[in-house]
Design a protein around this motif. Sequence first.
Motif, PDB file in Angstrom:
ATOM      1  N   SER A   1       0.829  -1.207   0.000  1.00  0.00           N
ATOM      2  CA  SER A   1       0.000   0.000   0.000  1.00  0.00           C
ATOM      3  C   SER A   1       0.862   1.255   0.000  1.00  0.00           C
ATOM      4  O   SER A   1       1.942   1.292   0.581  1.00  0.00           O
ATOM      5  CB  SER A   1      -0.935   0.007   1.212  1.00  0.00           C
ATOM      6  OG  SER A   1      -0.196   0.094   2.423  1.00  0.00           O
TER       7      SER A   1
ATOM      8  N   VAL B   1       4.213  -4.208  -9.174  1.00  0.00           N
ATOM      9  CA  VAL B   1       3.625  -4.732  -7.937  1.00  0.00           C
ATOM     10  C   VAL B   1       2.939  -6.047  -8.238  1.00  0.00           C
ATOM     11  O   VAL B   1       2.091  -6.129  -9.130  1.00  0.00           O
ATOM     12  CB  VAL B   1       2.612  -3.739  -7.321  1.00  0.00           C
ATOM     13  CG1 VAL B   1       1.991  -4.339  -6.067  1.00  0.00           C
ATOM     14  CG2 VAL B   1       3.298  -2.417  -6.984  1.00  0.00           C
TER      15      VAL B   1
ATOM     16  N   ALA C   1      -6.617  -4.540  -6.929  1.00  0.00           N
ATOM     17  CA  ALA C   1      -5.832  -3.303  -6.825  1.00  0.00           C
ATOM     18  C   ALA C   1      -6.767  -2.116  -6.862  1.00  0.00           C
ATOM     19  O   ALA C   1      -7.801  -2.147  -7.538  1.00  0.00           O
ATOM     20  CB  ALA C   1      -4.819  -3.212  -7.960  1.00  0.00           C
TER      21      ALA C   1
ATOM     22  N   SER D   1      -2.887  -4.601  -3.856  1.00  0.00           N
ATOM     23  CA  SER D   1      -2.229  -3.306  -3.759  1.00  0.00           C
ATOM     24  C   SER D   1      -3.230  -2.169  -3.667  1.00  0.00           C
ATOM     25  O   SER D   1      -4.359  -2.256  -4.144  1.00  0.00           O
ATOM     26  CB  SER D   1      -1.297  -3.080  -4.955  1.00  0.00           C
ATOM     27  OG  SER D   1      -2.024  -3.155  -6.164  1.00  0.00           O
TER      28      SER D   1
END
Length: 349
Positions: A43, A77, A123, A81
């Motif tokens: 994050s 990533v 995400a 997320s």
Amino acid sequence: SFKGYECQTNISLDQSANRIAANVFLGGVLGGCDIEEAAKSVSFEGVSNSGVYSTAYNTAATIQISREFIGGIAGFVNGASSFKSCVNNGEIGKLTSAANCANTKNYIIILGGIAGVVVGADAEFVSCENKAAVTNKHYSNCHPKETATNGWYNSCISSGILGAFENRSAYTAGKLTMTSCVNNESIVAYRGAAAGIVGYARNAQISSCNNWGSLGQNSTNSNNSAYKGGIACTLTKSTIDNCTVKCDVFCSNPASEIQSPGGILALSISGGVTVKNCAYYGNITINKGDQPLACGGVVAVAQDDTVVEGCKFGGKVNGIEVSANNVESLAVGNGLGSITNVTLWNGTL
């Protein structure tokens, strides 16, 4: 987790020699995650970057980087997320050489103002903003999901917020949510895909996002790309809702590719795409050369099940002034899908 960082990470990549690498992940805060094993969560909140990513090319060099993912905040990533209130102020793709493009056909080069590539799980991007130019001068001559190498879609992508979500051929159940994100600067891709908010995504909900940055305004090869969308380039099983774009969108003759500029979306592929309550104003221009073309005030290339409803747009589409009489016929470049309640807009916010 990363919270409250103000970074000035300057990154320089020399691509003037015959570089060979499997992965190059670059980011102002996070370069990349493990490509095989997904993180439980990553994050970013209130993170900003003012550093510049610069690159040097030599057209005689043969660059063999299988995957190059670059973002103002994070390059790559893998895993669940979250990006909230993140801002990129640093130019991405600044040229430091006389050569202005690199031949990287069949390799994957993806740039995003906030993040390059996100895969592996749900995400979200909330209230993120890009304030610097993003310039991708590589080329693949492929749009996302057209071809794949080792499980990853070949593509050259440049985008204001996120380069690509789930840019892999193996299906996953991850969902992307993008809300209240803004791009303010020019987005350039050479022989590839360019978008104001996201380059490629599947299973995405994009809402209340805005793009005020140019997507090419002239015929120089700086803007010689095939697919451009004011909000998104290529979407699958996704929805764009209540988004606004005010900018010019230009595509020139990119070798063998079909030119497909769209005010909101360039390409709807593999079904299940809806664009509703969106607004576009500007000039959509193509330089046909000898290639096929499709351009639309809302969507350039739709499928039979694509839905366009409650949208409005104005300006010009391929030299034709948009009016109340032709607004519906100019909404979708290839004329497919369901088109309802499309109206003329004069650009007043």
